[in-house]
Motif scaffolding. Structure first.
Motif, short mmCIF file in Angstrom:
data_model
loop_
_atom_site.label_atom_id
_atom_site.label_comp_id
_atom_site.label_asym_id
_atom_site.label_seq_id
_atom_site.Cartn_x
_atom_site.Cartn_y
_atom_site.Cartn_z
N PRO A 169 41.12 -20.03 -9.01
CA PRO A 169 40.30 -20.93 -8.19
C PRO A 169 40.26 -22.36 -8.73
O PRO A 169 40.15 -23.31 -7.96
CB PRO A 169 38.91 -20.29 -8.24
CG PRO A 169 39.18 -18.84 -8.50
CD PRO A 169 40.39 -18.80 -9.38
N ALA A 170 40.41 -22.51 -10.05
CA ALA A 170 40.36 -23.85 -10.63
C ALA A 170 41.60 -24.67 -10.29
O ALA A 170 41.57 -25.89 -10.36
CB ALA A 170 40.22 -23.75 -12.15
N THR A 171 42.70 -24.00 -9.94
CA THR A 171 43.95 -24.70 -9.63
C THR A 171 44.21 -24.80 -8.13
O THR A 171 45.25 -25.31 -7.73
CB THR A 171 45.13 -24.00 -10.30
OG1 THR A 171 45.28 -22.68 -9.75
CG2 THR A 171 44.93 -23.89 -11.80
N GLU A 172 43.29 -24.30 -7.31
CA GLU A 172 43.51 -24.34 -5.87
C GLU A 172 43.59 -25.79 -5.37
O GLU A 172 42.78 -26.63 -5.74
CB GLU A 172 42.38 -23.60 -5.15
CG GLU A 172 42.62 -23.45 -3.66
CD GLU A 172 41.57 -22.57 -2.98
OE1 GLU A 172 41.65 -22.42 -1.77
OE2 GLU A 172 40.69 -22.05 -3.71
N GLY A 173 44.58 -26.06 -4.58
CA GLY A 173 44.79 -27.40 -4.07
C GLY A 173 45.76 -28.22 -4.88
O GLY A 173 46.19 -29.28 -4.44
N GLU A 174 46.12 -27.76 -6.07
CA GLU A 174 47.11 -28.48 -6.88
C GLU A 174 48.51 -28.23 -6.32
O GLU A 174 48.78 -27.20 -5.70
CB GLU A 174 47.03 -28.04 -8.35
CG GLU A 174 45.73 -28.44 -9.04
CD GLU A 174 45.74 -28.07 -10.50
OE1 GLU A 174 46.74 -27.50 -10.97
OE2 GLU A 174 44.74 -28.35 -11.18
N PRO A 175 49.44 -29.18 -6.55
CA PRO A 175 50.80 -29.00 -6.02
C PRO A 175 51.48 -27.77 -6.61
O PRO A 175 51.33 -27.46 -7.79
CB PRO A 175 51.51 -30.28 -6.47
CG PRO A 175 50.42 -31.27 -6.73
CD PRO A 175 49.26 -30.47 -7.21
N ARG A 176 52.20 -27.07 -5.76
CA ARG A 176 53.02 -25.92 -6.20
C ARG A 176 54.38 -26.04 -5.55
O ARG A 176 54.49 -26.35 -4.35
CB ARG A 176 52.38 -24.59 -5.80
CG ARG A 176 51.06 -24.28 -6.46
CD ARG A 176 50.66 -22.84 -6.22
NE ARG A 176 50.65 -22.50 -4.80
CZ ARG A 176 50.65 -21.26 -4.31
NH1 ARG A 176 50.67 -20.24 -5.13
NH2 ARG A 176 50.63 -21.05 -3.01
N PHE A 177 55.42 -25.80 -6.32
CA PHE A 177 56.78 -25.89 -5.81
C PHE A 177 57.42 -24.52 -5.98
O PHE A 177 57.60 -24.03 -7.10
CB PHE A 177 57.56 -26.97 -6.55
CG PHE A 177 56.99 -28.35 -6.35
CD1 PHE A 177 57.40 -29.13 -5.28
CD2 PHE A 177 56.02 -28.85 -7.21
CE1 PHE A 177 56.87 -30.40 -5.08
CE2 PHE A 177 55.47 -30.11 -7.01
CZ PHE A 177 55.91 -30.89 -5.94
N LEU A 178 57.77 -23.90 -4.83
CA LEU A 178 58.24 -22.53 -4.81
C LEU A 178 59.57 -22.40 -4.08
O LEU A 178 59.92 -23.24 -3.25
CB LEU A 178 57.20 -21.62 -4.13
CG LEU A 178 55.76 -21.68 -4.68
CD1 LEU A 178 54.82 -20.92 -3.76
CD2 LEU A 178 55.71 -21.10 -6.08
N LEU A 179 60.29 -21.32 -4.41
CA LEU A 179 61.56 -21.02 -3.73
C LEU A 179 61.31 -19.92 -2.71
O LEU A 179 60.93 -18.80 -3.06
CB LEU A 179 62.62 -20.56 -4.74
CG LEU A 179 63.50 -21.63 -5.35
CD1 LEU A 179 64.57 -20.99 -6.24
CD2 LEU A 179 64.15 -22.50 -4.29
N TYR A 180 61.52 -20.27 -1.45
CA TYR A 180 61.36 -19.34 -0.34
C TYR A 180 62.69 -18.60 -0.11
O TYR A 180 63.77 -19.13 -0.39
CB TYR A 180 60.96 -20.12 0.92
CG TYR A 180 60.53 -19.28 2.10
CD1 TYR A 180 59.22 -18.85 2.21
CD2 TYR A 180 61.43 -18.94 3.10
CE1 TYR A 180 58.80 -18.11 3.31
CE2 TYR A 180 61.03 -18.20 4.20
CZ TYR A 180 59.72 -17.78 4.29
OH TYR A 180 59.32 -17.04 5.38
N LYS A 181 62.60 -17.39 0.39
CA LYS A 181 63.82 -16.63 0.67
C LYS A 181 64.69 -17.37 1.70
O LYS A 181 64.22 -18.21 2.46
CB LYS A 181 63.45 -15.25 1.20
CG LYS A 181 62.75 -15.29 2.57
CD LYS A 181 62.41 -13.91 3.07
CE LYS A 181 61.76 -13.98 4.46
NZ LYS A 181 61.44 -12.64 5.00
N GLY A 182 65.97 -17.05 1.71
CA GLY A 182 66.89 -17.69 2.66
C GLY A 182 67.87 -18.60 1.94
O GLY A 182 68.59 -18.17 1.04
N ALA A 183 67.89 -19.85 2.31
CA ALA A 183 68.76 -20.84 1.68
C ALA A 183 67.96 -22.11 1.45
O ALA A 183 67.21 -22.55 2.32
CB ALA A 183 69.98 -21.13 2.54
N SER A 184 68.13 -22.70 0.29
CA SER A 184 67.41 -23.92 -0.07
C SER A 184 68.39 -24.96 -0.57
O SER A 184 69.32 -24.65 -1.33
CB SER A 184 66.36 -23.65 -1.16
OG SER A 184 65.17 -23.11 -0.62
#
Length: 348
Positions: A169-184
């Motif tokens: 909960p303390a980190t909610e709203g902070e930027p997150r960079f994730l790899l989604y399935k498929g092609a990136s």
């Protein structure tokens, strides 16, 4: 003071120089020094200017190697992946043939070794960084470093990718960079500081949401064993393999080929295998911080400033004596008129 008069025309004798013009001539250098001090202080107190250009991303066998940012496995099942470049080889040595590559495994929360993150651009779409995981849409997180200030040194801020998708909960709203399935597609912005420091800022964009595994070309699907990426141990137990019934050589079934949703039909959970392919964009942006206090830059700035000061000072040196002379002549003419002497305009 008259000897410093630089606005006296060369044909004129030294006696035509004036103390006022000499004072104005010296003042230009005083203003120049003051401007130099202000310019340096102002340049150091703010951000330096920058220029940018597009650069072709390194290809196979290029002399330059580029690495992806730190990547962390966030899938509960762990992550299987195939690097761009085989272990112990480099893109310069052509060590990228499928036969040279191995399938590596990471437990949830583990970070991919730097040697596995080398990336280059290739026209063959098969030659990509490929990863698998079981379950959710996201399998990896990655770190992003951005430049927040650009002076004598680069100021940066790094967003460290989470190692678990269960948010604190303390980190909610902070930027997150994730790899989604498929092609990136990964985009690179490389910033070069005046001291030679380089900062790579990576971000990705999803180009395809189809995360169906490639059972025929993804060697992780049929691998009889995998290598633990951080320890180097060879893992052949069934929980580490995509191959079903690895003890039966005649069985070619894999989790990749039997990729079905769970009983509720939810493709975002259960035993669904997701795949992602990562490729860089064919060009990247190179940003160079310009040094405003470089000696050559300062010389050009001072040359322009001195020319401007001389222009203003020469006008003052010409206008002030001329105005004084006209005032004296007019007063002399008025005095003559009071005494009844008539003079023409051409005599004034």
């Amino acid at each position: 003071m008259r000897q410093f008069d630089k606005f006296n025309s060369p044909p004129l004798s030294f006696t035509d120089a004036s103390a006022l013009s000499g004072l104005i001539s010296l003042s230009t250098y005083v203003f120049l020094v003051a401007y130099l001090v202000w310019y340096i202080i102002d340049s150091l107190s703010g951000s330096f200017p920058m220029s940018s250009q597009s650069v072709v991303f390194p290809q196979r066998n290029d002399k330059t190697e580029v690495s992806l940012p730190a990547m962390h496995c966030v899938a509960d099942s762990g992550c299987w992946y195939i690097p761009f470049v085989a272990e112990g080889a480099s893109a310069l040595q052509g060590g990228t043939n499928p036969g040279d590559k191995e399938c590596y495994y990471l437990n949830k929360g583990e970070t991919m070794p730097a040697s596995h993150r080398t990336i280059f651009h290739d026209s063959d779409p098969v030659d990509s960084f490929t990863a698998l995981w079981v379950g959710k849409n996201f399998g990896f997180s990655y770190d992003v470093t951005k430049v927040t200030g650009h002076g004598l040194k680069l100021d940066t801020e790094t967003f460290v990718g989470p190692k678990d998708l269960e948010l604190d909960p303390a980190t909610e709203g902070e930027p997150r960079f994730l790899l989604y399935k498929g092609a990136s597609l990964f985009n690179l912005i490389r910033t070069k500081g005046v001291d030679g420091e380089e900062v790579d800022t990576w971000t990705n964009t999803v180009s395809s949401e189809d995360g169906s595994p490639d059972d025929q070309q993804n060697i992780c699907c049929n691998a009889p064993d995998v290598v633990h990426a951080t320890t180097g141990d060879v893992l052949s137990e069934s929980q580490y393999l995509m191959k079903l019934n690895p003890g039966n050589p005649g069985n070619q079934d894999t989790k990749c080929s039997n990729n079905q949703p769970n009983q509720q039909g939810d493709n975002n959970s259960g035993n669904v295998v997701a795949q992602v392919k990562v490729r860089p964009l064919p060009t990247y942006t190179e940003v160079t911080v310009e040094n405003p206090i470089h000696p050559l830059t300062i010389f050009s700035v001072l040359g322009g400033a001195l020319g401007s000061f001389d222009l203003i000072a020469s006008w003052v040196a010409w206008a002030v004596p001329r105005a004084s002379e006209e005032v004296i002549l007019k007063r002399f003419g008025l005095a003559l008129l009071k005494e009844g002497v008539k003079i023409g305009d051409d005599q004034l």
